[in-house]
Design an enzyme around this catalytic site. Structure first.
Site, PDB file in Angstrom:
ATOM      1  N   GLU A 135      -5.691  -9.196   3.845  1.00 53.92           N
ATOM      2  CA  GLU A 135      -6.301  -7.872   3.604  1.00 53.92           C
ATOM      3  C   GLU A 135      -7.696  -7.697   4.189  1.00 53.92           C
ATOM      4  O   GLU A 135      -8.594  -7.155   3.533  1.00 53.92           O
ATOM      5  CB  GLU A 135      -6.304  -7.586   2.094  1.00 53.92           C
ATOM      6  CG  GLU A 135      -4.920  -7.696   1.476  1.00 53.92           C
ATOM      7  CD  GLU A 135      -4.884  -7.459  -0.039  1.00 53.92           C
ATOM      8  OE1 GLU A 135      -5.943  -7.434  -0.682  1.00 53.92           O
ATOM      9  OE2 GLU A 135      -3.771  -7.290  -0.573  1.00 53.92           O
ATOM     10  N   GLU A 242       5.551  -9.529   0.121  1.00 54.32           N
ATOM     11  CA  GLU A 242       5.275  -9.201  -1.293  1.00 54.32           C
ATOM     12  C   GLU A 242       6.062  -7.967  -1.726  1.00 54.32           C
ATOM     13  O   GLU A 242       5.536  -7.082  -2.397  1.00 54.32           O
ATOM     14  CB  GLU A 242       3.774  -8.953  -1.509  1.00 54.32           C
ATOM     15  CG  GLU A 242       2.863 -10.059  -1.000  1.00 54.32           C
ATOM     16  CD  GLU A 242       1.389  -9.864  -1.353  1.00 54.32           C
ATOM     17  OE1 GLU A 242       1.075  -9.010  -2.200  1.00 54.32           O
ATOM     18  OE2 GLU A 242       0.553 -10.581  -0.774  1.00 54.32           O
TER      19      GLU A 242
HETATM   20  C1  HXH Z   1      -1.647  -8.047  -3.272  1.00 49.52           C
HETATM   21  N1  HXH Z   1      -2.643  -7.054  -3.065  1.00 49.52           N
HETATM   22  C2  HXH Z   1      -2.211  -9.463  -3.096  1.00 49.52           C
HETATM   23  O1  HXH Z   1      -1.979  -9.927  -1.785  1.00 49.52           O
HETATM   24  C3  HXH Z   1      -1.596 -10.466  -4.077  1.00 49.52           C
HETATM   25  O2  HXH Z   1      -2.263 -11.693  -3.926  1.00 49.52           O
HETATM   26  C4  HXH Z   1      -1.718  -9.988  -5.494  1.00 49.52           C
HETATM   27  O3  HXH Z   1      -1.136 -10.945  -6.375  1.00 49.52           O
HETATM   28  C5  HXH Z   1      -1.066  -8.677  -5.623  1.00 49.52           C
HETATM   29  C6  HXH Z   1      -1.017  -7.827  -4.576  1.00 49.52           C
HETATM   30  C7  HXH Z   1      -2.190  -5.661  -3.109  1.00 49.52           C
HETATM   31  C8  HXH Z   1      -3.322  -4.752  -3.449  1.00 49.52           C
HETATM   32  C9  HXH Z   1      -4.173  -4.337  -2.476  1.00 49.52           C
HETATM   33  C10 HXH Z   1      -5.249  -3.514  -2.760  1.00 49.52           C
HETATM   34  C11 HXH Z   1      -5.489  -3.102  -4.046  1.00 49.52           C
HETATM   35  C12 HXH Z   1      -4.632  -3.520  -5.033  1.00 49.52           C
HETATM   36  C13 HXH Z   1      -3.543  -4.337  -4.736  1.00 49.52           C
HETATM   37  O4  HXH Z   1      -6.578  -2.311  -4.280  1.00 49.52           O
HETATM   38  C14 HXH Z   1      -6.427  -1.070  -4.724  1.00 49.52           C
HETATM   39  C15 HXH Z   1      -7.084  -0.712  -5.870  1.00 49.52           C
HETATM   40  C16 HXH Z   1      -6.932   0.566  -6.377  1.00 49.52           C
HETATM   41  C17 HXH Z   1      -6.145   1.466  -5.701  1.00 49.52           C
HETATM   42  C18 HXH Z   1      -5.487   1.094  -4.541  1.00 49.52           C
HETATM   43  C19 HXH Z   1      -5.625  -0.165  -4.063  1.00 49.52           C
END
Ligand code: HXH
Length: 333
Positions: A135, A242
């Site tokens: 990310e 994922e």
């Molecule tokens: C994934 N991120 C990770 O790779 C993994 O390690 C984790 O266990 C779960 C999901 C996904 C993600 C990306 C951005 C994010 C939230 C989840 O941030 C946000 C926050 C609020 C609104 C939108 C995105």
């Protein structure tokens, strides 16, 4: 339906790609039979992240990661490593100088190198693929890299360095760049540009991980195909890393549902059918499809992005039984 008579997902897909699941100590205990039955690639949901294995500079905590490796060994499962360099779930000491200020670039890169060499080295030859950087691309249209302490302190080549260190530690591991909103056309082009520039610099990168946190409403099949084709044109492997298919629109605030509606299950089943049709079509590029969980019994989506909003994103239900979504990805030809 008794478990034995249910087709094994990984056997159904043996001529296409590996079928994986993210696991954690809870599912390894309570859904062990289901994991053994359906999946041949495992990812630790949290247990290999920086903060989990390296909470203090002089302390590594391997117990939960080792438990997963032991389970995988005992049951002949492959393992994907997740994740080495990320802006989340990384302890603060990594970025600090111990005197109330920020670490300098040399210190941060030395810590990154030591962390990667230790973690990748510990499981050398046993983890076939690593999400090296997670990310790092921004979600803001006009911004390329995500602002983070890695970027701020080490500069943009923190990404290349991470791949180089991982390759030194295990030259036979496949190294991935992993991201979400990967099918969004604007973000897609930024991910493409990043991976292309790494390849042009001969950075050891072998794959792009498409997280595939999708839903009944997005993305479109066309966006998925365009993303797959764009990344595949870089001559790298693709892993769906994922996958889950939320039954809600992202911003749906309802937290009162205790079971999914029939319509939700119908729409999801049709979405799964089409998405796996696409994955099969691109089998020469896609080498693994991992779900971000085992069954609807447990999903991180029960608390994201709406706390307490129960979700049913997988192809196996809360009892571990096949859903319509399951039969739709199994019955093809
Ligand atoms: C994934 N991120 C990770 O790779 C993994 O390690 C984790 O266990 C779960 C999901 C996904 C993600 C990306 C951005 C994010 C939230 C989840 O941030 C946000 C926050 C609020 C609104 C939108 C995105």
């Amino acid at each position: 339906m008794s478990q034995q008579s249910v087709p094994k997902l990984y056997e159904v897909y043996k001529d296409y790609f590996l079928i994986g699941a993210a696991v954690n100590p809870f599912t390894l205990t309570h859904d062990a039979e289901l994991i053994k039955h359906h999946y041949n690639s495992l990812t630790a949901e949290n247990e290999m992240k920086f903060i989990s294995v390296h909470p203090e500079e002089d302390q590594y905590t391997w117990e939960k990661a080792d438990q997963l490796m032991e389970f995988a060994r005992a049951n002949g499962k492959q393992v994907r490593g997740h994740t080495l360099v990320w802006h989340n779930q990384t302890p603060r000491w990594v970025f600090e100088d111990g005197k109330g200020g920020k670490a300098d670039r040399e210190t941060l890169l030395a810590r990154m190198k030591s962390h990667i060499h230790t973690v990748v080295g510990r499981y050398k030859g046993e983890i076939y693929a690593w999400d090296v950087v997670n990310e790092a691309i921004s979600d803001k249209g006009d911004e390329h890299l995500r602002p983070s302490l890695w970027l701020e302190i080490a500069g943009e080549d923190f990404i290349a360095k991470a791949f180089e260190y991982a390759h030194e530690a295990d030259p036979s591991a496949l190294l991935f760049y992993n991201d979400y909103n990967e099918s969004d056309p604007v973000k897609r082009e930024k991910i493409y540009k990043l991976v292309k520039s790494l390849k042009e610099k001969d950075v050891p990168i072998h794959g792009v991980g498409l997280q595939a946190h999708w839903s009944n409403f997005h993305p479109t099949y066309d966006e998925i195909k365009q993303a797959i084709e764009r990344y595949a044109s870089l001559d790298v492997q693709l892993h769906i890393t994922e996958m889950d298919v939320s039954v809600f629109r992202f911003d749906d605030r309802r937290t009162d549902l205790t079971e999914p509606t029939e319509e939700m299950m119908e729409v999801q089943a049709e979405r799964y059918e089409k998405m796996f049709e696409i994955f099969r079509e691109y089998r020469s590029h896609i080498t693994c499809v991992t779900f971000w969980g085992v069954s609807d019994r447990y999903t991180w989506l029960n608390n994201f992005p709406v706390r307490g909003r129960k979700n049913w994103p997988f192809v196996l239900d809360e009892q571990g039984q096949p859903k319509k979504s399951f039969w739709n990805i199994v019955n093809f030809k």
